[in-house]
Structure formats: structure tokens, C-alpha cells
Design an enzyme around this catalytic site. Structure first.
Site, mmCIF file in Angstrom:
data_model
loop_
_atom_site.group_PDB
_atom_site.id
_atom_site.type_symbol
_atom_site.label_atom_id
_atom_site.label_comp_id
_atom_site.label_asym_id
_atom_site.label_seq_id
_atom_site.Cartn_x
_atom_site.Cartn_y
_atom_site.Cartn_z
ATOM 1 N N ASP A 26 67.495 -18.819 93.537
ATOM 2 C CA ASP A 26 67.478 -20.185 93.196
ATOM 3 C C ASP A 26 66.725 -21.111 94.423
ATOM 4 O OD1 ASP A 26 69.369 -20.760 94.716
ATOM 5 O OD2 ASP A 26 70.861 -20.853 93.240
ATOM 6 N N ALA A 27 66.543 -22.408 94.253
ATOM 7 C CA ALA A 27 66.101 -23.080 95.455
ATOM 8 C C ALA A 27 66.735 -23.036 96.659
ATOM 9 C CB ALA A 27 65.830 -24.529 94.895
ATOM 10 N N LYS A 177 65.077 -22.940 86.668
ATOM 11 C CA LYS A 177 65.358 -23.322 88.200
ATOM 12 C C LYS A 177 64.366 -24.338 88.562
ATOM 13 C CE LYS A 177 69.613 -21.537 88.418
ATOM 14 N NZ LYS A 177 70.723 -22.326 88.796
ATOM 15 N N ASN A 208 69.823 -27.120 91.956
ATOM 16 C CA ASN A 208 70.684 -26.527 92.990
ATOM 17 C C ASN A 208 70.621 -27.285 94.121
ATOM 18 O OD1 ASN A 208 69.653 -23.826 91.133
ATOM 19 N ND2 ASN A 208 71.720 -23.850 91.614
ATOM 20 N N GLU A 258 79.239 -28.357 89.180
ATOM 21 C CA GLU A 258 79.872 -27.137 89.265
ATOM 22 C C GLU A 258 80.179 -26.433 90.647
ATOM 23 O OE1 GLU A 258 75.907 -24.488 89.820
ATOM 24 O OE2 GLU A 258 75.873 -25.311 88.311
ATOM 25 N N HIS A 308 80.162 -24.638 83.632
ATOM 26 C CA HIS A 308 79.310 -23.655 84.411
ATOM 27 C C HIS A 308 79.765 -22.232 84.436
ATOM 28 C CE1 HIS A 308 78.658 -21.611 88.335
ATOM 29 N NE2 HIS A 308 77.565 -21.931 87.739
ATOM 30 N N GLU A 328 76.924 -22.390 78.698
ATOM 31 C CA GLU A 328 76.103 -21.832 79.473
ATOM 32 C C GLU A 328 76.083 -20.111 78.850
ATOM 33 O OE1 GLU A 328 73.926 -22.117 83.866
ATOM 34 O OE2 GLU A 328 75.967 -22.285 83.750
#
Length: 377
Positions: A26-27, A177, A208, A258, A308, A328
Site C-alpha cells: 500500500d502507500a 489504495k 493508509n 483501524e 477493519h 470489509e
């Protein structure tokens, strides 16, 4: 009918490593703060009573912390032997005090989460009810969205393909994302997915925690055109004031929570009006006992709920929330269990099996690296 007291006879703790088919980014990876995720480490708890009732629960950690959860649980779990498993609140307090010197958040309570969840699983099985029904549900299905197909390590064509697959499988929304160093690329990816799935499919994005306040506001304004359900974790998880300012400035709802590891940390988020949608994680905040406390506070504040990860737990908890929530969808955990959850017409169906409705698979046992037991088997 007279209640016959029961007692915990046996507690089994295990730690297991679930390998991911593809390293996940992710980021946080693209900003250099983390390495790609290659596995998820689990803490399994299994409890058996003198009357033969059984319960299972789990906690987890990504990248770091799994061995610490297991180590702490090993130190305190034996205090449960001989106690009435129905006294969940009493047992939670006892476990807290057994490990009081390491506090009431983070690893200390994440280790307790697996035990707490196992107690709820056991108690609802004793009642012959799915956990959601045992707690008191508002609905038999919950709106669901997929995240596992929208990571930044996937090309935009792969993301689009996974989005189509998710919709065909009855999943209602798509989350992708964002948070790349190149914000223009973020916008291109969001635009491509929105065009691909159409305007009627709910779409969310998740940064994120990788934007600063100025970038979050600028990107938030540019993202308004895509009619997003929410922008998730635009800022550092502990920046309640920044989230509050962003939530007030944008039409698109802000979602976060989260990464917070206790009810107390969420209380600050709620008090600051830092989000429109709160995203607690039961294993991260200490289990179902703590999650239910938090859900009450969130409802009183008028917040929507989208827990989450860990859909196997959160589906039941979301079904009990007074406001219409989201759950989710992640398929990562499927190999751990013998059962599967059903999605249909954009919603995830609460299983009719007692308790959580899951049993550990042979694969989960094969991935187990260490086990310890207390009491009599």
C-alpha cells in the site's frame, strides 16, 4: 430450567503464519516506511469447558508483533482455568490485571482479544445461536466491499479485473489504495476504476495515513468528483484534530480508526469529531468486549461503522450496530477455516451456524509453528 455452573478446563494457544500469494504494497511501502507484506501472523485461542463446550478465537498482526502477542497470551491464559466461561467481563478484567504492568492497549490487549473472542464464540454456541443473534442483531446481512483486489502493487488493469470479479461474486462496493508519492497517478487510478465500474457501484479510497494535512485537503477536493463513499486514513491515525478539520471541510465522508489499539484512543477520535465513519478492529482493540463498548460510544456520537479486516468476526458485530454499516471483504483468511461466508446482491450474509460459525482447517494447523496448552485436555 436451572443454570448449572461450568468451568474452563482447557486452553490451547497457537501461533501460525499465513503466507500471502503475492507480496502486498500500500502507500506505506511506496513512501518507504514499510516493506511489502508477505504474511500475516495469527494467535489462535481454543477453550474447552468441563461440560464439553468449545470456543475459538483469533488475533493477528501484520509485519510485526505476532510473536509478542503469543508470548503475552502464554503468560496470562492459565489464570482462566477453573473460571466460569460465561463470566466474560470478569475474565477480561482478570486477564487485564494478570498483565497490568504492560498496560491496556497494543500488544497487551491484542493478546487478550483471541481469548475474549473465543469466550463469546463458546457462549453463543452454548445458546445455539450465531454470535450476531446472541448479541442482538439489527439485520441478517451487511453491506460489503472488497479491498484485497485494490492494492498498489497491482496494475490498474489487474485492479479493474478484480473489481469486476468482486461485483460478479455479489460484493457491493470496491475500495482501492491511494497515497502514492505521485498524486496524479492516484487520480488516474481512481478515475479508471470509477469509469470501469460505473457511477452506481460504491467506491472508496484508502491513503493508509500517507498524506500531510495540506495534501489531504487538496486531494480530498480533487476526489469529490468521483462521488466516493469515503476517504480512508488520509492522515496519521493519531491526528484527531487534522482529521476533524478535514471532515468539516469536505463533502466526502472521512473514515479512520483501524490502527488505533484501544477504546481510549477511539474516544479521543470520537470526541474530536474526527471522522464520519469509524473503523475499529476487534482484535486490535482487545476483543469483542472492548469492541462493544466502542460501538456504543460511536452510535451515541452518530457515527457510521465499517470495521477493519477480519470479516469472520466483524460480520457478526456489524450486524448488531443500530446504523447501517459496512463490512470489509478480504479473502486472505479463507485457507484458515473450513467454512466460507456468502455474498449476495452487495451484502454479506450472517451465517446461521452457532457462534462465529467457523472451525480451523487442516491448513491452519499445518501453518502453526508453536502451541502451548493449559489445564486438562
Amino acid at each position: 430450567m436451572t443454570y448449572t455452573p461450568d468451568a474452563i478446563r482447557h486452553v490451547k494457544l497457537s501461533t501460525a503464519r499465513l503466507p500471502l500469494a503475492t507480496p502486498i504494497s500500500d502507500a506505506k511501502v511506496f513512501t518507504g516506511r514499510q516493506k511489502p507484506m508477505t504474511e500475516v501472523v495469527f494467535l489462535f485461542a481454543e477453550i474447552t469447558t468441563e461440560q464439553g463446550f468449545e470456543g475459538m478465537g483469533f488475533s493477528y498482526s501484520k509485519r510485526a508483533g505476532g510473536p509478542a502477542q503469543y508470548a503475552h497470551a502464554k503468560e496470562v491464559a492459565e489464570t482462566m482455568i477453573g473460571e466460569d466461561p460465561n463470566d466474560i467481563a470478569k475474565l477480561y478484567t482478570k486477564l487485564l490485571w494478570a498483565g497490568a504492568s504492560v498496560g491496556r492497549s497494543g500488544v497487551a490487549t491484542q493478546a487478550l482479544a483471541a481469548l475474549d473472542i473465543a469466550l463469546y464464540d463458546l457462549k453463543s454456541k452454548r445458546a445455539g445461536l450465531p454470535l450476531a443473534k446472541f448479541l442482538g442483531s439489527h439485520r441478517d446481512s451487511v453491506r460489503t466491499y472488497n479491498t484485497s483486489g485494490g492494492f498498489l502493487n497491482a496494475s490498474i488493469e489487474e485492479v479493474k479485473e478484480r473489481a469486476s470479479q468482486s461485483i460478479e461474486e455479489g460484493i457491493g462496493g470496491i475500495k482501492i489504495k491511494v497515497g502514492l508519492p505521485d498524486s496524479a497517478e492516484d487520480l488516474r487510478r481512481v478515475a479508471a476504476v470509477r469509469e470501469h465500474i460505473g457511477n452506481d457501484v460504491p467506491l472508496m479510497v484508502d491513503a493508509n495515513q500517507q498524506w500531510d494535512r495540506a495534501t489531504a485537503l487538496r486531494m480530498g477536493r480533487k476526489l469529490e468528483q468521483f462521488d466516493l463513499v469515503w476517504i480512508e486514513e488520509p492522515l496519521d491515525a493519531y491526528d484527531a484534530e487534522g482529521h476533524a478539520a478535514l471532515a468539516a471541510a469536505l463533502d466526502t465522508p472521512i473514515a479512520t480508526g483501524e490502527m488505533l489499539a484501544s477504546v481510549a484512543e477511539h474516544e479521543r477520535l470520537i470526541a474530536a469529531r474526527a471522522c464520519d465513519i469509524i473503523q475499529p478492529d476487534a482484535p486490535r482493540v482487545g476483543g469483542i468486549t472492548q469492541f462493544l463498548r466502542l460501538a456504543t460510544l460511536a452510535d451515541q456520537a452518530g457515527l457510521d461503522l465499517a470495521p477493519h479486516f477480519a470479516m469472520e468476526i466483524h460480520l457478526h458485530l456489524a450486524a448488531t450496530y443500530p446504523r447501517e454499516p459496512w463490512v470489509e471483504h478480504f479473502d486472505w483468511l479463507d485457507p484458515l477455516f473450513n467454512e466460507r461466508l456468502e455474498t449476495k446482491e452487495g451484502r454479506m450474509i450472517v451465517p446461521d451456524r452457532p457462534g462465529l460459525g467457523f472451525t480451523f482447517s487442516d491448513q491452519a494447523r499445518a501453518w502453526t509453528t508453536e502451541t502451548v496448552e493449559f489445564g486438562r485436555a
